[in-house]
Write a protein that holds these residues in place. Structure first.
Motif, short mmCIF file in Angstrom:
data_model
loop_
_atom_site.label_atom_id
_atom_site.label_comp_id
_atom_site.label_asym_id
_atom_site.label_seq_id
_atom_site.Cartn_x
_atom_site.Cartn_y
_atom_site.Cartn_z
N ASN A 114 -49.25 36.90 51.29
CA ASN A 114 -47.96 36.43 50.76
C ASN A 114 -47.18 35.69 51.83
O ASN A 114 -46.55 34.66 51.54
CB ASN A 114 -47.14 37.60 50.21
CG ASN A 114 -47.63 38.05 48.84
OD1 ASN A 114 -48.11 37.26 48.05
ND2 ASN A 114 -47.50 39.34 48.58
N LYS A 115 -47.21 36.19 53.06
CA LYS A 115 -46.51 35.51 54.17
C LYS A 115 -47.11 34.13 54.43
O LYS A 115 -46.40 33.21 54.86
CB LYS A 115 -46.58 36.34 55.44
CG LYS A 115 -45.70 37.56 55.43
CD LYS A 115 -45.83 38.34 56.72
CE LYS A 115 -45.04 39.63 56.67
NZ LYS A 115 -45.23 40.45 57.86
N LYS A 116 -48.41 33.99 54.17
CA LYS A 116 -49.10 32.71 54.39
C LYS A 116 -49.06 31.83 53.14
O LYS A 116 -49.71 30.79 53.09
CB LYS A 116 -50.56 32.95 54.81
CG LYS A 116 -50.70 33.69 56.11
CD LYS A 116 -50.14 32.90 57.26
CE LYS A 116 -50.31 33.64 58.57
NZ LYS A 116 -49.74 32.90 59.68
N ASN A 117 -48.29 32.26 52.13
CA ASN A 117 -48.11 31.51 50.88
C ASN A 117 -49.40 31.28 50.10
O ASN A 117 -49.58 30.25 49.47
CB ASN A 117 -47.40 30.18 51.13
CG ASN A 117 -46.01 30.38 51.68
OD1 ASN A 117 -45.29 31.26 51.21
ND2 ASN A 117 -45.64 29.61 52.69
N VAL A 118 -50.30 32.25 50.15
CA VAL A 118 -51.52 32.19 49.34
C VAL A 118 -51.14 32.66 47.94
O VAL A 118 -50.59 33.75 47.78
CB VAL A 118 -52.63 33.09 49.94
CG1 VAL A 118 -53.84 33.14 49.02
CG2 VAL A 118 -53.00 32.62 51.33
N PRO A 119 -51.41 31.85 46.93
CA PRO A 119 -51.06 32.27 45.56
C PRO A 119 -51.88 33.49 45.12
O PRO A 119 -53.11 33.47 45.17
CB PRO A 119 -51.42 31.06 44.69
CG PRO A 119 -51.62 29.93 45.62
CD PRO A 119 -51.97 30.51 46.96
N LEU A 120 -51.17 34.52 44.72
CA LEU A 120 -51.79 35.76 44.25
C LEU A 120 -51.20 36.12 42.90
O LEU A 120 -50.07 35.77 42.59
CB LEU A 120 -51.54 36.91 45.22
CG LEU A 120 -52.10 36.79 46.62
CD1 LEU A 120 -51.56 37.88 47.52
CD2 LEU A 120 -53.61 36.83 46.59
N GLY A 121 -51.98 36.84 42.11
CA GLY A 121 -51.48 37.33 40.83
C GLY A 121 -50.36 38.33 41.07
O GLY A 121 -50.12 38.76 42.20
N PRO A 122 -49.68 38.72 40.01
CA PRO A 122 -48.56 39.66 40.15
C PRO A 122 -48.96 40.98 40.81
O PRO A 122 -48.20 41.55 41.57
CB PRO A 122 -48.09 39.90 38.71
CG PRO A 122 -48.73 38.85 37.88
CD PRO A 122 -49.89 38.30 38.63
N LYS A 123 -50.15 41.46 40.53
CA LYS A 123 -50.66 42.71 41.11
C LYS A 123 -52.15 42.55 41.37
O LYS A 123 -52.98 42.95 40.55
CB LYS A 123 -50.40 43.87 40.13
CG LYS A 123 -50.86 45.23 40.60
CD LYS A 123 -49.81 45.92 41.42
CE LYS A 123 -50.20 47.35 41.71
NZ LYS A 123 -50.78 47.58 42.98
N PRO A 124 -52.51 41.95 42.52
CA PRO A 124 -53.94 41.75 42.81
C PRO A 124 -54.68 43.09 42.84
O PRO A 124 -54.24 44.04 43.48
CB PRO A 124 -53.95 41.11 44.19
CG PRO A 124 -52.59 40.55 44.38
CD PRO A 124 -51.67 41.44 43.58
N ASP A 125 -55.77 43.17 42.10
CA ASP A 125 -56.55 44.40 41.99
C ASP A 125 -58.01 44.09 42.25
O ASP A 125 -58.68 43.48 41.41
CB ASP A 125 -56.37 45.00 40.60
CG ASP A 125 -57.15 46.29 40.42
OD1 ASP A 125 -57.51 46.92 41.42
OD2 ASP A 125 -57.39 46.66 39.26
N PRO A 126 -58.54 44.50 43.41
CA PRO A 126 -59.94 44.22 43.72
C PRO A 126 -60.90 44.75 42.65
O PRO A 126 -61.86 44.07 42.29
CB PRO A 126 -60.18 44.93 45.05
CG PRO A 126 -58.83 45.10 45.65
CD PRO A 126 -57.88 45.21 44.50
N LEU A 127 -60.63 45.93 42.12
CA LEU A 127 -61.51 46.50 41.10
C LEU A 127 -61.52 45.64 39.84
O LEU A 127 -62.57 45.44 39.23
CB LEU A 127 -61.10 47.93 40.78
CG LEU A 127 -61.97 48.68 39.78
CD1 LEU A 127 -63.43 48.73 40.24
CD2 LEU A 127 -61.43 50.08 39.56
#
Length: 135
Positions: free
Chosen positions: A49-62
């Motif tokens: 998030n600090k590096k501004n990588v777009p992630l889903g609202p709740k990234p879940d590896p599983l």
């Protein structure tokens, strides 16, 4: 249908970041306890998030590594359905190399035997007199 297509288009932006979280999870944190796994994933998400990588609202590896149907099949093959067991199953099924299994209750071994029975799995132990013939 239009809402599903629109939502899928919005979620495409998150695929690379969520996949990065899932790959790092599978590669590095599989050998740790649930608490430590969660801390590692949380710290990595914070870093991304600090590096501004777009992630889903709740990234879940599983959620990236396995579907509900796959996890249900694993349960049918003898893998417990708790979160850590499912994560371990996802790591094992998405890895190209052999995983290290620390399995004091022998649940993982039972699952692997059941899962790979149709592929002709042969089980042996170090020191078994016919071990070399197995290979």
């Amino acid at each position: 249908w239009e809402q599903t297509v629109a939502r899928a288009g919005e979620e495409l932006v998150f695929i690379p970041g969520d996949t990065l979280v899932a790959c790092s999870f599978a590669s590095y944190v599989g050998v740790f306890t649930r608490t430590y796994r969660e801390a590692c994933v949380s710290n990595f998400i914070e870093y991304l998030n600090k590096k501004n990588v777009p992630l889903g609202p709740k990234p879940d590896p599983l959620g990236v590594l396995a579907t509900d149907a796959e996890m249900a099949a694993w349960a049918g093959q003898g893998l417990p359905s708790d979160r850590v067991s499912c994560e371990n199953g996802a790591i094992m099924t998405n890895s190209q190399r052999w995983g290290l299994i620390i399995d004091p209750q022998l649940q993982g071994i039972v699952w692997i035997k059941n899962k790979e029975a149709e592929n002709g799995l042969q089980v042996t132990r170090m020191g078994h007199s016919k071990m070399l013939n197995t290979f």
